[in-house]
Design a protein around this motif. Sequence first.
Motif, PDB file in Angstrom:
ATOM      1  N   PHE A 271       0.830  -1.209   0.000  1.00 57.27           N
ATOM      2  CA  PHE A 271       0.000   0.000   0.000  1.00 57.27           C
ATOM      3  C   PHE A 271       0.862   1.255   0.000  1.00 57.27           C
ATOM      4  O   PHE A 271       0.602   2.207  -0.746  1.00 57.27           O
ATOM      5  CB  PHE A 271      -0.920   0.021   1.232  1.00 57.27           C
ATOM      6  CG  PHE A 271      -1.916  -1.102   1.275  1.00 57.27           C
ATOM      7  CD1 PHE A 271      -2.305  -1.782   0.126  1.00 57.27           C
ATOM      8  CD2 PHE A 271      -2.484  -1.494   2.480  1.00 57.27           C
ATOM      9  CE1 PHE A 271      -3.219  -2.803   0.165  1.00 57.27           C
ATOM     10  CE2 PHE A 271      -3.400  -2.513   2.528  1.00 57.27           C
ATOM     11  CZ  PHE A 271      -3.775  -3.187   1.374  1.00 57.27           C
ATOM     12  N   PHE A 272       1.886   1.271   0.859  1.00 63.29           N
ATOM     13  CA  PHE A 272       2.756   2.450   0.954  1.00 63.29           C
ATOM     14  C   PHE A 272       3.605   2.624  -0.301  1.00 63.29           C
ATOM     15  O   PHE A 272       3.811   3.746  -0.768  1.00 63.29           O
ATOM     16  CB  PHE A 272       3.648   2.345   2.198  1.00 63.29           C
ATOM     17  CG  PHE A 272       2.959   2.743   3.468  1.00 63.29           C
ATOM     18  CD1 PHE A 272       2.722   4.077   3.746  1.00 63.29           C
ATOM     19  CD2 PHE A 272       2.542   1.795   4.379  1.00 63.29           C
ATOM     20  CE1 PHE A 272       2.084   4.469   4.914  1.00 63.29           C
ATOM     21  CE2 PHE A 272       1.907   2.152   5.557  1.00 63.29           C
ATOM     22  CZ  PHE A 272       1.670   3.500   5.825  1.00 63.29           C
ATOM     23  N   VAL A 273       4.119   1.532  -0.835  1.00 64.75           N
ATOM     24  CA  VAL A 273       4.955   1.622  -2.024  1.00 64.75           C
ATOM     25  C   VAL A 273       4.163   2.113  -3.225  1.00 64.75           C
ATOM     26  O   VAL A 273       4.621   2.974  -3.994  1.00 64.75           O
ATOM     27  CB  VAL A 273       5.611   0.248  -2.331  1.00 64.75           C
ATOM     28  CG1 VAL A 273       6.298   0.268  -3.696  1.00 64.75           C
ATOM     29  CG2 VAL A 273       6.612  -0.125  -1.240  1.00 64.75           C
ATOM     30  N   ARG A 274       2.953   1.572  -3.385  1.00 65.17           N
ATOM     31  CA  ARG A 274       2.141   1.978  -4.534  1.00 65.17           C
ATOM     32  C   ARG A 274       1.611   3.399  -4.377  1.00 65.17           C
ATOM     33  O   ARG A 274       1.498   4.147  -5.359  1.00 65.17           O
ATOM     34  CB  ARG A 274       0.952   1.019  -4.711  1.00 65.17           C
ATOM     35  CG  ARG A 274       1.309  -0.380  -5.187  1.00 65.17           C
ATOM     36  CD  ARG A 274       1.760  -0.401  -6.635  1.00 65.17           C
ATOM     37  NE  ARG A 274       0.779   0.170  -7.536  1.00 65.17           N
ATOM     38  CZ  ARG A 274      -0.185  -0.530  -8.134  1.00 65.17           C
ATOM     39  NH1 ARG A 274      -0.281  -1.829  -7.925  1.00 65.17           N
ATOM     40  NH2 ARG A 274      -1.045   0.050  -8.942  1.00 65.17           N
ATOM     41  N   GLY A 275       1.248   3.785  -3.158  1.00 68.63           N
ATOM     42  CA  GLY A 275       0.737   5.138  -2.934  1.00 68.63           C
ATOM     43  C   GLY A 275      -0.485   5.429  -3.787  1.00 68.63           C
ATOM     44  O   GLY A 275      -1.365   4.584  -3.958  1.00 68.63           O
ATOM     45  N   LYS A 276      -0.520   6.621  -4.378  1.00 67.00           N
ATOM     46  CA  LYS A 276      -1.661   7.012  -5.201  1.00 67.00           C
ATOM     47  C   LYS A 276      -1.750   6.215  -6.500  1.00 67.00           C
ATOM     48  O   LYS A 276      -2.813   6.164  -7.118  1.00 67.00           O
ATOM     49  CB  LYS A 276      -1.583   8.512  -5.524  1.00 67.00           C
ATOM     50  CG  LYS A 276      -1.857   9.408  -4.341  1.00 67.00           C
ATOM     51  CD  LYS A 276      -1.893  10.875  -4.761  1.00 67.00           C
ATOM     52  CE  LYS A 276      -2.207  11.772  -3.576  1.00 67.00           C
ATOM     53  NZ  LYS A 276      -2.271  13.210  -3.970  1.00 67.00           N
ATOM     54  N   SER A 277      -0.647   5.605  -6.877  1.00 65.13           N
ATOM     55  CA  SER A 277      -0.666   4.839  -8.119  1.00 65.13           C
ATOM     56  C   SER A 277      -1.561   3.603  -8.030  1.00 65.13           C
ATOM     57  O   SER A 277      -1.878   2.991  -9.042  1.00 65.13           O
ATOM     58  CB  SER A 277       0.756   4.409  -8.501  1.00 65.13           C
ATOM     59  OG  SER A 277       1.259   3.450  -7.589  1.00 65.13           O
ATOM     60  N   MET A 278      -1.960   3.221  -6.810  1.00 65.65           N
ATOM     61  CA  MET A 278      -2.827   2.052  -6.685  1.00 65.65           C
ATOM     62  C   MET A 278      -4.282   2.389  -7.010  1.00 65.65           C
ATOM     63  O   MET A 278      -5.100   1.501  -7.196  1.00 65.65           O
ATOM     64  CB  MET A 278      -2.745   1.464  -5.273  1.00 65.65           C
ATOM     65  CG  MET A 278      -3.348   2.323  -4.184  1.00 65.65           C
ATOM     66  SD  MET A 278      -3.152   1.533  -2.571  1.00 65.65           S
ATOM     67  CE  MET A 278      -3.873   2.776  -1.492  1.00 65.65           C
ATOM     68  N   LEU A 279      -4.609   3.679  -7.095  1.00 65.98           N
ATOM     69  CA  LEU A 279      -5.969   4.096  -7.401  1.00 65.98           C
ATOM     70  C   LEU A 279      -6.168   4.217  -8.905  1.00 65.98           C
ATOM     71  O   LEU A 279      -5.360   4.822  -9.603  1.00 65.98           O
ATOM     72  CB  LEU A 279      -6.292   5.429  -6.726  1.00 65.98           C
ATOM     73  CG  LEU A 279      -6.223   5.441  -5.196  1.00 65.98           C
ATOM     74  CD1 LEU A 279      -6.475   6.844  -4.670  1.00 65.98           C
ATOM     75  CD2 LEU A 279      -7.217   4.461  -4.591  1.00 65.98           C
ATOM     76  N   GLY A 280      -7.239   3.637  -9.410  1.00 63.52           N
ATOM     77  CA  GLY A 280      -7.534   3.689 -10.831  1.00 63.52           C
ATOM     78  C   GLY A 280      -8.183   4.998 -11.231  1.00 63.52           C
ATOM     79  O   GLY A 280      -8.393   5.906 -10.411  1.00 63.52           O
ATOM     80  N   VAL A 281      -8.543   5.078 -12.482  1.00 57.61           N
ATOM     81  CA  VAL A 281      -9.068   6.316 -13.043  1.00 57.61           C
ATOM     82  C   VAL A 281     -10.405   6.703 -12.417  1.00 57.61           C
ATOM     83  O   VAL A 281     -10.765   7.879 -12.384  1.00 57.61           O
ATOM     84  CB  VAL A 281      -9.188   6.178 -14.582  1.00 57.61           C
ATOM     85  CG1 VAL A 281     -10.291   5.214 -14.958  1.00 57.61           C
ATOM     86  CG2 VAL A 281      -9.394   7.533 -15.229  1.00 57.61           C
ATOM     87  N   ASP A 282     -11.161   5.716 -11.912  1.00 58.98           N
ATOM     88  CA  ASP A 282     -12.425   6.033 -11.254  1.00 58.98           C
ATOM     89  C   ASP A 282     -12.210   6.968 -10.073  1.00 58.98           C
ATOM     90  O   ASP A 282     -13.086   7.772  -9.737  1.00 58.98           O
ATOM     91  CB  ASP A 282     -13.111   4.748 -10.762  1.00 58.98           C
ATOM     92  CG  ASP A 282     -13.635   3.904 -11.907  1.00 58.98           C
ATOM     93  OD1 ASP A 282     -13.710   4.426 -13.029  1.00 58.98           O
ATOM     94  OD2 ASP A 282     -13.976   2.733 -11.679  1.00 58.98           O
ATOM     95  N   PHE A 283     -11.063   6.856  -9.401  1.00 60.15           N
ATOM     96  CA  PHE A 283     -10.754   7.690  -8.245  1.00 60.15           C
ATOM     97  C   PHE A 283      -9.977   8.948  -8.621  1.00 60.15           C
ATOM     98  O   PHE A 283     -10.228  10.018  -8.090  1.00 60.15           O
ATOM     99  CB  PHE A 283      -9.929   6.888  -7.222  1.00 60.15           C
ATOM    100  CG  PHE A 283     -10.691   5.821  -6.508  1.00 60.15           C
ATOM    101  CD1 PHE A 283     -11.299   6.065  -5.294  1.00 60.15           C
ATOM    102  CD2 PHE A 283     -10.814   4.567  -7.066  1.00 60.15           C
ATOM    103  CE1 PHE A 283     -12.007   5.081  -4.639  1.00 60.15           C
ATOM    104  CE2 PHE A 283     -11.520   3.570  -6.419  1.00 60.15           C
ATOM    105  CZ  PHE A 283     -12.119   3.824  -5.201  1.00 60.15           C
ATOM    106  N   THR A 284      -8.999   8.784  -9.492  1.00 62.73           N
ATOM    107  CA  THR A 284      -8.060   9.885  -9.741  1.00 62.73           C
ATOM    108  C   THR A 284      -8.477  10.810 -10.874  1.00 62.73           C
ATOM    109  O   THR A 284      -8.005  11.932 -10.966  1.00 62.73           O
ATOM    110  CB  THR A 284      -6.671   9.320 -10.085  1.00 62.73           C
ATOM    111  OG1 THR A 284      -6.773   8.550 -11.300  1.00 62.73           O
ATOM    112  CG2 THR A 284      -6.164   8.426  -8.975  1.00 62.73           C
TER     113      THR A 284
END
Length: 863
Positions: free
Chosen positions: A578-591
């Motif tokens: 979770f920490f390594v991925r950070g915001k990159s773990m969120l898909g386009v629906d979120f970002t």
Amino acid sequence: MNKRPLILRTLITVVVVLVFTLAIHPLFQRDYYETFLGMLKDKQDPEAHQVVKEAKALQEANPQLYQSQALLQAADAKGLDLTKKVNGNDLQDNRDVMSLIRKNASSSIRLGLDLNGGVEFILQLVPDQEFLAMFKEDDTNAASREEMQARMASEFDRYRDIAIEILRKRLEGQKIFEAEIAPSGSSYVALRAPVVAKDEKLKLLNLIKMSARLNFRLVHENNAELVKQYLADKNNFVVPVGYELLTTSEFRPGQEPKVEYYFVNKIPEMTGKGISNAMATKDEFGQRKIQLRFSQAGAEDFARVTSRNIGRQLAIVLDGNLYCAPVVNQAITGGSAEISGRFSNEEAKSIADALVSGSFPFQIKVDAVFDTDPKLGASNVANGIWVGAISLVLVAIFMCVYYRVAGLISVVALALNVVLILGAMAAFNATLTLPGIAGIILTIGMAVDANVLVFERIREELKSGKSLMNAVDYGYQKAFSAVFDANLTTLITSIILMSVGTGAIKGFAVTLSIGILTSLFTALFVTRLIFDYLFRYTRLSALPMMQFFKKTEFNFNRMWSKAMTISGILILLSIVVFFVRGKSMLGVDFTGGTQVTFTYAEQIPQEKLEAALKKAGYDATVTYKYNAAAATDNSKVEILVRGDLTKANANESPMDHLASLLNKEFPTAKLSNGLESSIGGLIGWEFTKAALLAIAFSIIGIGAYVTLRYEFTYALTSILALLHDVIIVTGIFLALGRTISLTVIAALLTVIGYSINDTVVIFDRIRENASLKTCKTYEENVNLSINQTLNRTMLTSLTTFIVVFVLFLGAGVAINDFVLIMMLGIIVGTYSSVFLAGPMVALMRRMRSKRETMANAPAAEKR
């Protein structure tokens, strides 16, 4: 001989199945005009056939007209009262007939944007004077107008979020839970919604454009005299300063509409901000009206306005349209009012929903309307249907081979369950989406689970020496509590998700709730009825069954420390991911991201475009859409890329780079005329807050129910097991390079429902054995209970895994994330139920016993 009554139960089963089977028809949308002609009392009515011809002529002259608009215009132009010509109840005017035709022409089951496409509205939000006034009230200390405007610009996103949630609530008021609404550019909102019939676009458009700005405005004291002067010389009449001319009209069959004229003050005495509730109702004469209830502050304002203007006409104006102008006979202090006028049922409900959901502080300009293709692509939808059907056939074959006659009975129940789910979705106007399919898969797994629980209890009763008939009776009796608790805990989750969740989460919950109820009916009621028929009219004397584990004597308590170590490591690694991925773990629906639209020469399958973009390092989704209003270049492909387009070369823009990349891969596509804009996530703060509350309340609800049915130790253990499953499944999923989307959230909710189902079954057996005092210690009881339910646990996991594994292999990349989460959830959920949940209960019991012993020790010494 079995004396259980059959006739009443058979009648109930036949009626339920017949009702829901009929509800599925028709599966596909029918032609609007043909539907209208089929509803005629006299199928050869010449006036009706003539009005259809004139409606078609109107459409030829104006292709932008929908069939319902054209038919309504043609009928009203002829003064034709269609309510007398068609079969239907409570039809007051021609617009009611249009609504009824639209309903009858629609397909039985509404498919979502991902499966069937829909309509997209590009909306521009233009701040109006009311918006500015609201802002000024919040910013009275601004040093200058420039400062106020600068600050207003920085706050615009927050107001836009409010507008988005208002739109979402309006659509949910119309039972449309699966709409996608996202910011687009600096002042635009893109709204997509599934539609069953093309004419529904008009209904949605009117609902979206409705600002729900309600005003109570005084009519001029000399209105009657002013109207006479106006009608006598319209061209030279001068409207009094501060007033405007508004009209109402009453449709009269065979006559010209009756028009009433009112000169209404432009400045309202009161707005509709104080409205707390609004509801479409009827008076004693059947006249439709909208009943308003005010908040305490609103009631005080309304009492003040009416007390000051007794004897005056008070015009009720909504979005600039005058609905009625009643005379104020006395001060109204009860905190209520009503709007009467010419409404169809549909319009009255839409207006009431809009008033409740709130008014916009914006002017809404509809810039474009597009028809959109299914987000999953036709080939993915077809593959998903075929692969899903194949997987269910494999489950049916497995059940028949493993349980023989009993398995065949369960297959009949499963088939009826699918029919009932689809029929109920059609009857309740639910929308079938990918999250909805998740709900169906979960309920099918739960239906199999219920049958397995019953059959395994029957096996145990037969081993104890009971006759087959008695074994079946005791099997259903003893399995009932486990089946009921397992389904009810999942139902609690779905009910909370329905009430708190929004969008796809609510759609998932609706389907899941329907599936749970139908599964209980088929697994317990229908299968029991079939057994009774077999006992009554056949010589059934044995139920041969296969068995995974002939003798289960595993020591799960001894394995607990190793399982805890493995789980601890997996949870720690997941948190690191979770920490390594950070915001990159969120898909386009979120970002959100960058939306690029191109025209094209040849339509390339969506999955091929998405695969090429993924290979190039882009996280993107592709949708085809069509603008019927555009004379040329009306077909477009929309590419939504997560984040900014950073893959471009220095010599070309990001948009041009994307076009050259795809044109090189697919030369026949010839992508050109690109348009680029930034777009916000589908999930704003309000949506995120609702989703988090839904999940939190679901877990709390499960804990409360398990506490009531068992004890708090069981509830705490089940919650910890659920958190364990969600964290590890999400961690493995992200470690594989995937991103979290709405689909993934729906799949995680499915995992929660599946995992708690397994855990509760084991808890039920622990409680049963404890009451029977089968074992000397609680640890032995837990170990025995896990062993006794192990066959059931493995069978349920295997049958559900068969479904999702076949989907994973053949359903395509579009639903791959969802299926992967389900596969991981089945494995991790089964593991936690067997190796962690029961032993954790034993550990907590032992710790509590030690605390009680220590607390009582001093008292014992004193004695």
